[in-house]
Design an enzyme around this catalytic site. Structure first.
Site, PDB file in Angstrom:
ATOM      1  N   CYS A 335     113.697 -63.816 -14.954  1.00 52.64           N
ATOM      2  CA  CYS A 335     113.508 -64.046 -16.384  1.00 52.64           C
ATOM      3  C   CYS A 335     112.899 -62.854 -17.128  1.00 52.64           C
ATOM      4  O   CYS A 335     113.466 -62.425 -18.140  1.00 52.64           O
ATOM      5  CB  CYS A 335     112.691 -65.298 -16.657  1.00 52.64           C
ATOM      6  SG  CYS A 335     112.238 -66.269 -15.233  1.00 52.64           S
ATOM      7  N   ARG A 364     110.468 -64.259  -2.577  1.00 56.54           N
ATOM      8  CA  ARG A 364     109.352 -65.182  -2.754  1.00 56.54           C
ATOM      9  C   ARG A 364     108.667 -65.362  -1.413  1.00 56.54           C
ATOM     10  O   ARG A 364     109.310 -65.633  -0.407  1.00 56.54           O
ATOM     11  CB  ARG A 364     109.840 -66.544  -3.265  1.00 56.54           C
ATOM     12  CG  ARG A 364     110.413 -66.432  -4.666  1.00 56.54           C
ATOM     13  CD  ARG A 364     110.814 -67.773  -5.219  1.00 56.54           C
ATOM     14  NE  ARG A 364     111.532 -67.575  -6.479  1.00 56.54           N
ATOM     15  CZ  ARG A 364     112.178 -68.529  -7.150  1.00 56.54           C
ATOM     16  NH1 ARG A 364     112.177 -69.761  -6.679  1.00 56.54           N
ATOM     17  NH2 ARG A 364     112.788 -68.263  -8.271  1.00 56.54           N
ATOM     18  N   GLN A 382     120.173 -65.498  -6.817  1.00 52.12           N
ATOM     19  CA  GLN A 382     120.568 -66.634  -7.644  1.00 52.12           C
ATOM     20  C   GLN A 382     121.704 -66.204  -8.555  1.00 52.12           C
ATOM     21  O   GLN A 382     121.806 -65.034  -8.891  1.00 52.12           O
ATOM     22  CB  GLN A 382     119.414 -67.065  -8.554  1.00 52.12           C
ATOM     23  CG  GLN A 382     118.240 -67.680  -7.854  1.00 52.12           C
ATOM     24  CD  GLN A 382     117.193 -68.125  -8.849  1.00 52.12           C
ATOM     25  OE1 GLN A 382     116.983 -67.480  -9.858  1.00 52.12           O
ATOM     26  NE2 GLN A 382     116.533 -69.221  -8.551  1.00 52.12           N
ATOM     27  N   ASP A 384     121.768 -66.374 -11.683  1.00 49.17           N
ATOM     28  CA  ASP A 384     120.687 -66.667 -12.610  1.00 49.17           C
ATOM     29  C   ASP A 384     121.060 -66.250 -14.032  1.00 49.17           C
ATOM     30  O   ASP A 384     121.511 -65.144 -14.256  1.00 49.17           O
ATOM     31  CB  ASP A 384     119.455 -65.863 -12.162  1.00 49.17           C
ATOM     32  CG  ASP A 384     118.176 -66.480 -12.657  1.00 49.17           C
ATOM     33  OD1 ASP A 384     118.227 -67.570 -13.247  1.00 49.17           O
ATOM     34  OD2 ASP A 384     117.116 -65.857 -12.448  1.00 49.17           O
ATOM     35  N   HIS A 386     119.910 -66.409 -18.314  1.00 42.56           N
ATOM     36  CA  HIS A 386     118.980 -66.763 -19.375  1.00 42.56           C
ATOM     37  C   HIS A 386     119.703 -66.722 -20.702  1.00 42.56           C
ATOM     38  O   HIS A 386     120.351 -65.742 -21.016  1.00 42.56           O
ATOM     39  CB  HIS A 386     117.763 -65.831 -19.350  1.00 42.56           C
ATOM     40  CG  HIS A 386     116.974 -66.012 -18.098  1.00 42.56           C
ATOM     41  ND1 HIS A 386     117.182 -65.261 -16.981  1.00 42.56           N
ATOM     42  CD2 HIS A 386     116.019 -66.923 -17.773  1.00 42.56           C
ATOM     43  CE1 HIS A 386     116.386 -65.682 -16.008  1.00 42.56           C
ATOM     44  NE2 HIS A 386     115.671 -66.692 -16.461  1.00 42.56           N
ATOM     45  N   LYS A 465     113.134 -79.580 -17.607  1.00 41.87           N
ATOM     46  CA  LYS A 465     114.423 -79.136 -17.064  1.00 41.87           C
ATOM     47  C   LYS A 465     115.316 -80.304 -16.708  1.00 41.87           C
ATOM     48  O   LYS A 465     114.868 -81.441 -16.550  1.00 41.87           O
ATOM     49  CB  LYS A 465     114.192 -78.266 -15.836  1.00 41.87           C
ATOM     50  CG  LYS A 465     113.431 -78.978 -14.728  1.00 41.87           C
ATOM     51  CD  LYS A 465     113.272 -78.082 -13.505  1.00 41.87           C
ATOM     52  CE  LYS A 465     112.573 -78.839 -12.382  1.00 41.87           C
ATOM     53  NZ  LYS A 465     112.519 -78.117 -11.122  1.00 41.87           N
ATOM     54  N   HIS A 511     116.742 -71.303 -19.060  1.00 42.91           N
ATOM     55  CA  HIS A 511     116.979 -70.745 -17.724  1.00 42.91           C
ATOM     56  C   HIS A 511     118.048 -71.597 -17.075  1.00 42.91           C
ATOM     57  O   HIS A 511     117.949 -72.816 -17.086  1.00 42.91           O
ATOM     58  CB  HIS A 511     115.726 -70.829 -16.857  1.00 42.91           C
ATOM     59  CG  HIS A 511     114.505 -70.204 -17.459  1.00 42.91           C
ATOM     60  ND1 HIS A 511     113.920 -69.083 -16.943  1.00 42.91           N
ATOM     61  CD2 HIS A 511     113.756 -70.561 -18.528  1.00 42.91           C
ATOM     62  CE1 HIS A 511     112.845 -68.768 -17.670  1.00 42.91           C
ATOM     63  NE2 HIS A 511     112.732 -69.649 -18.626  1.00 42.91           N
TER      64      HIS A 511
END
Length: 646
Positions: A335, A364, A382, A384, A386, A465, A511
Site C-alpha cells: 500500500c 512477513r 499478492q 495486490d 489499490h 473489508k 485495497h
RNA sequence: GCCACAGUAGCUCAGUGGUAGAGCACUCGAUUCGUAAUCGAGCGGUCGUCGGUUCAAUCCCGACCUGUGGCUCCA
C-alpha cells in the site's frame, strides 16, 4: 402461568413451567421419544431433561437434524473426559466443546498424552458408551458448584465468571464424572457409537499464550458408521491432495532450511506460477495500471503508514551496520508504495478511480510455529491492487471489483462466499471515520444484491473489508480475496484530488487482492485439482510417446510442431512404452500423443487423455494442435480432473 | 513464540547400544516394445547439527535447526 408450546403441525400444548421436554415428547408418541436427541424451543436447542422455562415453537430434533450432531459430539467430549478421568484421575479438566468436524477436550496433565494413551482412552470410551450411563443434569448454586469442582482449578475459574450474574449453573454427570456444563446432551452414553480419537495438540488455556499449555485431544463422532467412514475418507483424501505431497510428486516446488517459509519454485512449478500470473495480468490489462516498486524502505515510510506502530512484529527489519539501528524494512504490504505514486501528481476528480496493481514480493515475519507448506509463508506475492476513488464512486467500484474477483474464481471452478468484516479492537482512525467506512462498504455490498455473512471485529486495522472465502473441490473453505475500504491512509499520506469545484478533496482508498498470496493460491489449486491441472495450467501439456526408436524422428518433429504452436510438449523415448505412459500419468500430464507406425504414416497421433486409460482417439496432428490450442486459449477446465484416481 | 511428534541414500520407508538395508530414482549393459513400472549390474548414506553418557552412539540424554499437527467455533 402455564407455558404454551406450538408443535410443527400447528397444534398447541399447555404445560407447567419446569416440565421436562422428555415428558412432552413422550406425550406426542413413544416412538418419537426413542428417536429424539433434543428439542428446540423458540429456535433454541435444549436437551430432553432441561426443564422448560419458556414457551414457543416446539420441535423435536432427531438424527436427521444436523443440529443433533453437535449435541452428540458435545456428549462425546464428556465421554472422552469420563474415560480420561478413569485412566488418569489426576487430569484437570478444561473445556470440551463440539466443533465443526467433531469435538475436543482440553486437559491439564503433568505428562502429555502419547498415541498409546489415545488408544487406551478410545477403548475406555467404548466401555463407557457400553455402560449406557444416563447424562444427569443438575442445577446448582455457586457454593455447591465450588464444592463439586474443588479439585478442578480450571472449572473454578470458569465458575468465577458467573459470580454476580443470574446465569443458571448446571452440571452433567455420567457415571462418576461430573462436568460444569450448559448442555445440551444426549440422554445417555450409549448414543455415542461411531467415533474416533484423531490426534493430540497443545492448546493454551483460554487461547491465551500467557496461560498454561493444556493437552487437547481432537476427535470426531457421527450417528452412522458410513458417515464416520466418509469423514475419515475425506481426511485421507485431503492428505492425498496435500499440496506438499503433490508438489513433491509433480516436482513443483521445494523448501530449504536455509530460507524457512520461502518457496523455491522448480521449472515445472514456475511454469504453473507464471500461467496463473499471466492470467491475472491479462484480466487486469484494461482497467488497471501495473507498477513495480522497491522491496526495501526506510522506517520513515512505515511510521507514516502506521505499520511501524501496529505491524512491526511481522516486519523484517534491516540493521544499519553504521548506526547499529533498524532503520529500514522489507515491505510486508504494497500500500504505501502505491500511495507514493498517487501523491507524485495532482489528480483531477475526472481521473478517478485510479487502480495500481503490483505482483511484487512481500515479506512477513510469521512466527516459526505458524509456517506451513505454501499456505503460510514468510515470502510471497499478492495480486495486490489499490484503488483511489471518490466517495461517490464506492458502490460502483465495489461492484466492479466484486465481479472481477468472482469471475476469476469461476475460471478455476471455485465458488466463493462473501463475508463482511467490521472494525477490530486494535485499529487506527477515529470512530467517526469507521462509522462512515463501514456504512459505505455495507451499502455497496448490499447494492450488489449478493448474500453475505457478517464477521464483526475482523476488519483490517485501517478499515472494514469484504472477504471472499472460496470452497474447493472437496468442500474446504479458504479465505482468498479481499476488498478493504480505507479512509485512514488518505489522511496519513495526505492524498488529494481536485474536485469539480476546483477545491481539494480526500479520495478513498480500496485495497484489493484476488488470489490472496500466489503461493497460497497455488497450494489451493494444487489441492483443488489434486495436481491434475486443466491444460492451460499444466506445466507440461503434452507428452509425445513414440512406440519404438525408429519413430523417434517423427515424434521429434511432432514435438517441435506442438512447441511451435505454443504448446508445452516433451518427447519421451526412454524405457518401454508402458513405462513412459505410467510416468506421464503419474506426472498428471493432460495429454499423451502416442505415435506408432500407423500414425507416422498417416500423419496422426493416438491421443491418450490423462486418467482415461485406453479410451484413445486417433486424429491428425493438425487437429490435435487445434484442439489443445483451443483449450489453452479458452482456459477450459479440461481434460476433466482424473484427480480421483490413485 | 508455546506444546506434542518427527528427521536414516535424491524420494518413500525398514532397522539395531558393537559405525546400516529395501523399493523407486540415477549410471551402465541387454531389450525396440501398440497404451500404467522389461531384465541385469552398479553408484549412492559422518543415520538433521552440536554437545553429553558409555569401552562403544544412528540408537540413550540435552540443546539447537528444520518440518508436521495444534494453540477458546467460550462451561
Amino acid at each position: 402461568m402455564p407455558l404454551l408450546l406450538t408443535l410443527p403441525d400447528g397444534s398447541t400444548r399447555e404445560v407447567a413451567p419446569g416440565t421436562l421436554p422428555r415428558d412432552v415428547v413422550a406425550s406426542i408418541g413413544p416412538r418419537l421419544l426413542q428417536a429424539a436427541i433434543a428439542v428446540t424451543v423458540d429456535g433454541e436447542v435444549q436437551d430432553l431433561q432441561t426443564p422448560l422455562r419458556k414457551g414457543g415453537a416446539f420441535t423435536v430434533i432427531t438424527e436427521k437434524d444436523p443440529r443433533s450432531l453437535d449435541v452428540l459430539r458435545h456428549s462425546g467430549a464428556h465421554i472422552l473426559a469420563t474415560a480420561v478421568r478413569r485412566l488418569r484421575p489426576e487430569a484437570k479438566i478444561g473445556f470440551g466443546p463440539a466443533i465443526d468436524d467433531g469435538f475436543y477436550y482440553d486437559f491439564e496433565v503433568d505428562k502429555p498424552f502419547t498415541p498409546e494413551d489415545l488408544e487406551a482412552f478410545e477403548a475406555e470410551m467404548r466401555k463407557v458408551a457400553g455402560e449406557k450411563l444416563p447424562f444427569v443434569r443438575a442445577e446448582v448454586n455457586q457454593i455447591e458448584a465450588k464444592a463439586v469442582f474443588s479439585d478442578d482449578p480450571l472449572k473454578l475459574e470458569r465458575l468465577a465468571d458467573f459470580e454476580g450474574t443470574d446465569e443458571v449453573i448446571s452440571t452433567y454427570t455420567d457415571g462418576g464424572f461430573t462436568d460444569l456444563c450448559r448442555g445440551p446432551h444426549v440422554p445417555d452414553t450409549s448414543y455415542l457409537k461411531h467415533f474416533k480419537l484423531l490426534h493430540t495438540a497443545g492448546a493454551y488455556w483460554r487461547g491465551d499464550e500467557k496461560r498454561q499449555m493444556l493437552q487437547r485431544i481432537y476427535a470426531t463422532a457421527f450417528f452412522k458408521k458410513d458417515e464416520l467412514d466418509a469423514h475419515l475418507h475425506r481426511i485421507e483424501e485431503a492428505k492425498r491432495r496435500d499440496h506438499r505431497v503433490v508438489g513433491r510428486a509433480l516436482d513443483l516446488f521445494q523448501f530449504f532450511p536455509v530460507s524457512p517459509g520461502a518457496a523455491f519454485w522448480t521449472p515445472r512449478g514456475t511454469t504453473l506460477y507464471n500461467a496463473v500470473e499471466q492470467f491475472v495480468r491479462e484480466r487486469q490489462q484494461e482497467h488497471f495500471l501495473e507498477v513495480k516498486t522497491p522491496l526495501l524502505y526506510t522506517k520513515k515510510l512505515w511510521e507514516q503508514s502506521g505499520h511501524w506502530g501496529k505491524y512491526k512484529e511481522n516486519m523484517f527489519l534491516v540493521l544499519n551496520s553504521e548506526t547499529n539501528e533498524h532503520d529500514m524494512s522489507l515491505k510486508p504490504m504494497n500500500c504505501p508504495s502505491h500511495h507514493l505514486f498517487y501523491t507524485a501528481h495532482k489528480h483531477s476528480y475526472r481521473e478517478l478511480p485510479i487502480r495500481y496493481v503490483t505482483f511484487d514480493v512481500l515479506h512477513r515475519n510469521e512466527v516459526s510455529g505458524a509456517l506451513s507448506g505454501l499456505t503460510r509463508v514468510r515470502q510471497f506475492a499478492q495480486d495486490d491492487c489499490h484503488v483511489y476513488l471518490r466517495e461517490d464512486q464506492i458502490a460502483d467500484e465495489v461492484k466492479f471489483l466484486m465481479d472481477f474477483i468472482l469471475g476469476y474464481y469461476d475460471a478455476f471452478g471455485l465458488s466463493a462466499t462473501l463475508r463482511f468484516a467490521t472494525r477490530p479492537p486494535v485499529r487506527i482512525g477515529s470512530d467517526e471515520l469507521w462509522d462512515r467506512a463501514e456504512a459505505a462498504l455495507k451499502a455497496a455490498l448490499e447494492a450488489t444484491g449478493r448474500p453475505y455473512e457478517l464477521k464483526p471485529g475482523d476488519g483490517a486495522f485501517y478499515g472494514p473489508k469484504i472477504d471472499f472465502d472460496v470452497t474447493d473441490s472437496i468442500g474446504r473453505q479458504w479465505q482468498l480475496g479481499t476488498i478493504q475500504l480505507d479512509y485512514n491512509a488518505p489522511e496519513r499520506f495526505d492524498l488529494e484530488y481536485v474536485g469539480e469545484d476546483n477545491a481539494s478533496h480526500r479520495p478513498v482508498v480500496i485495497h484489493r487482492a484476488v488470489s490472496g498470496s500466489f503461493e497460497r493460491f497455488l497450494a489451493i489449486l494444487i489441492e483443488h485439482f489434486a495436481g491434475a491441472f486443466p491444460v492451460w495450467l499444466a506445466p507440461e501439456q503434452v507428452r509425445v510417446l513414440p512406440i519404438s526408436d525408429e519413430l523417434a524422428s517423427v515424434a521429434q518433429e511432432v514435438t517441435t510442431r506442438l512447441r511451435a504452436a505454443g504448446i508445452r510438449a516433451q518427447l519421451a523415448t526412454d524405457e518401454s512404452l508402458n513405462y513412459r505412459i505410467r510416468q506421464a500419468e503419474v506426472l498428471k500430464v493432460p495429454y499423451m500423443a502416442v505415435i506408432g507406425r500407423r500414425e507416422a504414416e498417416a500423419g496422426t497421433v493416438a491421443v491418450r487423455v490423462r486418467g482415461e486409460g485406453k479410451k484413445q482417439e486417433v486424429i491428425s496432428v493438425d487437429s490435435f494442435i487445434e484442439r489443445v490450442r483451443g483449450e489453452i486459449a479458452s482456459r477450459a477446465l479440461t481434460p476433466a480432473s482424473g484427480g480421483t484416481s490413485a
